[in-house]
Design a protein around this motif. Structure first.
Motif, PDB file in Angstrom:
ATOM      1  N   GLY A 239      55.159  23.370  44.268  1.00 40.82           N
ATOM      2  CA  GLY A 239      54.496  22.946  43.452  1.00 40.82           C
ATOM      3  C   GLY A 239      53.117  22.789  42.362  1.00 40.82           C
ATOM      4  N   ILE A 240      52.534  23.961  42.957  1.00 41.38           N
ATOM      5  CA  ILE A 240      51.194  24.294  42.431  1.00 41.38           C
ATOM      6  C   ILE A 240      51.385  25.055  41.268  1.00 41.38           C
ATOM      7  CG2 ILE A 240      49.315  25.556  43.628  1.00 41.38           C
ATOM      8  CD1 ILE A 240      49.413  23.236  45.192  1.00 41.38           C
ATOM      9  N   ALA A 241      50.593  24.093  40.474  1.00 41.40           N
ATOM     10  CA  ALA A 241      49.823  24.465  38.962  1.00 41.40           C
ATOM     11  C   ALA A 241      49.364  25.547  39.232  1.00 41.40           C
ATOM     12  CB  ALA A 241      49.342  23.006  38.250  1.00 41.40           C
ATOM     13  N   VAL A 242      49.364  26.563  38.338  1.00 44.69           N
ATOM     14  CA  VAL A 242      48.359  27.489  38.598  1.00 44.69           C
ATOM     15  C   VAL A 242      48.410  27.512  36.754  1.00 44.69           C
ATOM     16  CG1 VAL A 242      49.568  29.014  40.191  1.00 44.69           C
ATOM     17  CG2 VAL A 242      50.025  29.410  38.465  1.00 44.69           C
ATOM     18  N   VAL A 243      47.130  28.930  36.870  1.00 44.13           N
ATOM     19  CA  VAL A 243      46.186  29.157  35.784  1.00 44.13           C
ATOM     20  C   VAL A 243      47.828  29.888  34.022  1.00 44.13           C
ATOM     21  CG1 VAL A 243      45.130  31.284  33.832  1.00 44.13           C
ATOM     22  CG2 VAL A 243      44.394  29.256  36.578  1.00 44.13           C
ATOM     23  N   GLY A 244      48.349  30.634  34.574  1.00 44.80           N
ATOM     24  CA  GLY A 244      49.450  31.495  34.239  1.00 44.80           C
ATOM     25  C   GLY A 244      48.660  32.214  33.448  1.00 44.80           C
ATOM     26  N   ALA A 245      49.393  33.660  32.899  1.00 42.59           N
ATOM     27  CA  ALA A 245      49.108  34.755  31.871  1.00 42.59           C
ATOM     28  C   ALA A 245      47.907  33.749  31.395  1.00 42.59           C
ATOM     29  CB  ALA A 245      50.335  34.833  31.636  1.00 42.59           C
ATOM     30  N   VAL A 246      47.346  35.377  31.410  1.00 43.70           N
ATOM     31  CA  VAL A 246      46.376  35.679  30.540  1.00 43.70           C
ATOM     32  C   VAL A 246      46.222  36.340  30.004  1.00 43.70           C
ATOM     33  CG1 VAL A 246      43.576  35.434  30.479  1.00 43.70           C
ATOM     34  CG2 VAL A 246      44.215  33.874  32.140  1.00 43.70           C
ATOM     35  N   PRO A 247      46.035  36.510  28.660  1.00 39.52           N
ATOM     36  CA  PRO A 247      46.075  37.566  27.317  1.00 39.52           C
ATOM     37  C   PRO A 247      44.903  38.307  27.631  1.00 39.52           C
ATOM     38  CG  PRO A 247      46.413  35.700  26.407  1.00 39.52           C
ATOM     39  CD  PRO A 247      45.838  34.824  27.781  1.00 39.52           C
ATOM     40  N   ALA A 248      45.308  40.086  27.465  1.00 36.71           N
ATOM     41  CA  ALA A 248      44.080  40.877  28.002  1.00 36.71           C
ATOM     42  C   ALA A 248      43.721  41.344  26.639  1.00 36.71           C
ATOM     43  CB  ALA A 248      44.850  42.022  28.816  1.00 36.71           C
ATOM     44  N   GLY A 249      42.534  42.042  26.740  1.00 36.93           N
ATOM     45  CA  GLY A 249      42.148  42.667  26.146  1.00 36.93           C
ATOM     46  C   GLY A 249      41.158  41.308  25.283  1.00 36.93           C
ATOM     47  N   LEU A 250      39.574  41.615  24.663  1.00 32.36           N
ATOM     48  CA  LEU A 250      39.204  41.498  23.508  1.00 32.36           C
ATOM     49  C   LEU A 250      39.063  40.387  22.765  1.00 32.36           C
ATOM     50  CD1 LEU A 250      36.163  44.512  23.103  1.00 32.36           C
ATOM     51  CD2 LEU A 250      36.249  42.422  25.245  1.00 32.36           C
ATOM     52  N   PRO A 251      38.452  38.977  22.154  1.00 29.80           N
ATOM     53  CA  PRO A 251      39.688  39.091  21.548  1.00 29.80           C
ATOM     54  C   PRO A 251      39.080  39.140  19.763  1.00 29.80           C
ATOM     55  CG  PRO A 251      36.684  37.576  22.282  1.00 29.80           C
ATOM     56  CD  PRO A 251      37.614  39.413  22.837  1.00 29.80           C
ATOM     57  N   ILE A 353      40.079  43.303  29.614  1.00 32.04           N
ATOM     58  CA  ILE A 353      40.801  44.077  29.261  1.00 32.04           C
ATOM     59  C   ILE A 353      41.223  45.023  30.395  1.00 32.04           C
ATOM     60  CG2 ILE A 353      40.245  46.804  28.701  1.00 32.04           C
ATOM     61  CD1 ILE A 353      37.951  46.378  26.695  1.00 32.04           C
ATOM     62  N   PHE A 354      40.769  44.684  31.148  1.00 32.48           N
ATOM     63  CA  PHE A 354      41.662  45.455  32.755  1.00 32.48           C
ATOM     64  C   PHE A 354      42.385  44.784  34.114  1.00 32.48           C
ATOM     65  CE2 PHE A 354      38.558  48.556  30.939  1.00 32.48           C
ATOM     66  CZ  PHE A 354      39.244  50.093  31.050  1.00 32.48           C
ATOM     67  N   ALA A 355      41.351  43.597  34.394  1.00 33.04           N
ATOM     68  CA  ALA A 355      41.834  42.457  35.539  1.00 33.04           C
ATOM     69  C   ALA A 355      41.969  41.083  34.414  1.00 33.04           C
ATOM     70  CB  ALA A 355      40.430  42.127  35.818  1.00 33.04           C
ATOM     71  N   SER A 356      42.411  40.888  32.813  1.00 31.30           N
ATOM     72  CA  SER A 356      43.141  39.673  33.237  1.00 31.30           C
ATOM     73  C   SER A 356      44.353  39.011  33.623  1.00 31.30           C
ATOM     74  CB  SER A 356      43.532  39.136  31.303  1.00 31.30           C
ATOM     75  OG  SER A 356      44.474  40.570  31.271  1.00 31.30           O
ATOM     76  N   SER A 357      44.719  40.178  34.238  1.00 31.30           N
ATOM     77  CA  SER A 357      46.210  39.841  34.870  1.00 31.30           C
ATOM     78  C   SER A 357      45.813  39.039  36.468  1.00 31.30           C
ATOM     79  CB  SER A 357      46.916  41.144  34.994  1.00 31.30           C
ATOM     80  OG  SER A 357      47.018  41.994  35.837  1.00 31.30           O
ATOM     81  N   TRP A 358      45.179  39.492  36.386  1.00 32.16           N
ATOM     82  CA  TRP A 358      44.688  38.837  38.418  1.00 32.16           C
ATOM     83  C   TRP A 358      44.566  37.141  38.407  1.00 32.16           C
ATOM     84  CZ3 TRP A 358      40.063  42.324  39.993  1.00 32.16           C
ATOM     85  CH2 TRP A 358      40.298  44.143  39.534  1.00 32.16           C
ATOM     86  N   PHE A 359      44.328  36.335  37.115  1.00 29.42           N
ATOM     87  CA  PHE A 359      43.774  34.998  37.309  1.00 29.42           C
ATOM     88  C   PHE A 359      45.885  34.169  37.203  1.00 29.42           C
ATOM     89  CE2 PHE A 359      40.144  37.090  35.111  1.00 29.42           C
ATOM     90  CZ  PHE A 359      39.024  36.924  36.328  1.00 29.42           C
TER      91      PHE A 359
END
Length: 568
Positions: A239-251, A353-359
């Motif tokens: 049940g550890i809360a995590v950041v979850g998916a971070v959208p990739a790409g520039l705003p 752009i390249f590493a947002s999924s890491w979080f």
């Protein structure tokens, strides 16, 4: 239309490049966990913090005046954003995100307007005690607020008392793994700040490299904790809360124009965020610039910080300011120009752009621990101790601001601090210090009879007025003079030494004229000495000036000799 190149870019030297590159890299490493954590502190999705760490840095590099100030998400602005927007929308919702962008836009527009009007004096609008009380109170609120994610708790709390009550009532719901992971992170980060550099130097490592490793610890902690959660699926099994998916790409670019109801709700928070961020940024920027015999331009800082906030709003971010810890690191890492900020912005863009999924597996408890350690340095107990010893009026303003922020809210706290500061100023002006003085033997100097051994004349009461005379203190001054005359029944002359008086308004002038007339009826002459030129120019044509003809002396010593001769 082409933008003019800033002076630092026109005159850029190649020997500055290594320092700017290394500083940009190090600040980017610091900025990644901080931007994620501060966005969540503001009630925003973590990617919004990353968005606020790209365009604002580029805008400030174009328009700011500091060579080493690191602009981006900061703890205090994040807290003020959450405080302003929480009553208006659900944190994290699209409406909330849009309001955060509009808040940044309004704050930026106000700062740009102030810069165009050359209102850099706003840097002195908040006294140091009020700023210290506000930031210390904010540090307490931030720290207490992060106890919820640190312990794996979720509940709503409108203020600090409600938060403390909620922590007690939800104690049985604490997530042990989240709490242990968060506390271990705090211990590691405190160790890396306080002891690790000295330990590494003791092992033979160069001081600069030891400092670099210590600065990298927050990022290394984030990476390690993320790997742990991902490897053991703690977010699913524990049940550890995590950041979850971070959208990739520039705003994407946004058009965020507030309507009238939104404008009515946000203009005051936007003003306070802008002013507080500006004061904090100028303080940090000036202290760093002084070490290199440089200077910053407060008017350009207004424009630069305003442009940074507008850029943040346009690119999906929220309110930004100059960060203390990042700016110090930027300076220490060898930054010479804002190119270091540009490099940090480019690196942040590459991360998106390249590493947002890491979080995705980054635990909230670790981000909470990162924030708590980061704000430790904001609590300013030293200023409170000094202020209590030196000036109780300033101490009242500091404590009033602190408790206002902690118990009521950030906006109320800072407004109450400003009001208390002005109240203390008005009270002091309305109760001016007035000293009975005499001549120091063998000199032409006059000092307070209560502090020095001085010569006095029994028929002369010499009083130095240490405040401007205006409607607020005219009655108090008159009563004090009458009281001291009553205590010296032999006095035939009342000599007012006006060396500290820069202005006499019409109310005070009428009071002095009335006093002179009443004293004359009692056989006491009113005289004055050491009147400043501008005051004398306005006084002489008046009825009082004409009545005092022959009784105005250039110096207190001259008056003393003249009145002594008359008695003889």
């Amino acid at each position: 239309m082409r933008l003019p190149r800033p002076a630092w870019l026109r005159d850029y030297r190649r020997d500055c490049l290594p320092g700017d590159v290394s500083a940009g890299l190090i600040v980017a490493v610091m900025l990644i966990p901080q931007s994620l954590a501060y966005a969540m502190l503001a009630g925003l999705p973590p990617q919004v913090g990353l968005y606020a760490s790209i365009a604002p840095l580029l805008a400030y590099a174009l328009f700011g005046s500091s060579m080493t100030l690191s602009v981006g998400p900061v703890a205090v602005a994040s807290l003020m954003t959450a405080s302003a927007l929480s009553p208006l929308a659900t944190p994290g919702s699209q409406e909330y995100i849009a309001l955060a962008m509009q808040l940044a836009l309004l704050s930026g527009l106000m700062l740009v307007l102030f810069g165009c009007l050359r209102l850099g004096m706003l840097a002195h609008f908040l006294s140091h005690p009020v700023t210290s009380g506000f930031i210390s109170g904010s540090a307490v609120i931030i720290t207490l607020g992060q106890l919820k994610p640190l312990l794996g708790l979720q509940f709503a709390a409108a203020n600090t008392p409600a938060l403390l009550a909620g922590l007690v009532s939800h104690a049985d719901a604490i997530n042990p793994l989240a709490a242990n992971l968060g506390l271990a992170t705090i211990a590691l980060l405190v160790f890396s700040r306080a002891l690790l550099p000295k330990l590494l130097v003791g092992w033979g490592l160069r001081a600069d490299r030891a400092g670099l490793i210590a600065r990298l610890m927050p990022m290394l902690t984030v990476i390690f904790s993320t790997l742990l959660v991902a490897r053991f699926d703690w977010h699913l099994t524990q049940g550890i809360a995590v950041v979850g998916a971070v959208p990739a790409g520039l705003p994407s670019l946004w058009a965020v124009t507030p309507d009238l109801p939104t404008l009515a709700a946000l203009w005051l928070p936007a003003l306070l965020i802008g002013v507080v961020g500006f004061v904090e940024s100028v303080s940090v920027g000036q202290s760093l610039a002084t070490q290199r015999k440089q200077r910053i331009d407060p008017d350009r800082e207004l424009f630069g910080l305003g442009a940074a906030n507008i850029a943040s709003a346009a690119c999906g971010g929220y309110a930004v300011a100059g960060g203390f810890s990042r700016s110090v690191v930027n300076f220490s890492a060898g930054a010479h120009t804002p190119l270091s900020g540009v490099i940090s912005a480019v690196l942040m863009a590459l991360v998106l752009i390249f590493a947002s999924s890491w979080f995705a597996h980054l635990p909230h408890c670790v981000l909470a621990a990162t924030i708590m350690v980061a704000v430790l340095s904001l609590f300013d107990l030293a200023t409170l101790r000094k202020t209590l010893r030196y000036d109780r009026g300033d101490a009242i303003a500091l404590l009033g601001t602190f408790f206002g922020v902690v118990l009521v809210g950030v906006e109320t706290g800072i407004v109450s601090g400003v009001i208390l500061s002005f109240a203390v100023l008005v009270w002091r002006s309305a109760h001016p210090h007035m000293a009975i003085v005499g001549r120091v033997p063998g000199s032409e100097h006059f000092r307070n009879v209560e502090r020095y051994s001085v010569e006095t004349l029994p028929h002369v009461l010499a009083i130095r007025v240490d405040e401007n005379l205006f409607f607020g203190n005219a009655t108090a001054v008159e009563r004090a003079l009458q009281s001291r005359l009553a205590a010296q029944p032999l006095a035939q002359h009342l000599l007012l030494i006006m060396s500290a008086v820069n202005r006499i308004d019409s109310t005070a002038l009428e009071m002095l004229l009335s006093l002179e007339q009443r004293l004359a009826e009692q056989g006491i002459q009113l005289s004055m000495a050491e009147i400043k030129g501008p005051v004398m120019e306005r006084l002489l044509p008046t009825a009082l000036g004409k009545r005092l003809e022959g009784r105005i002396w250039l110096s207190a010593h001259e008056a003393f000799l003249s009145l002594a001769a008359r008695a003889a």
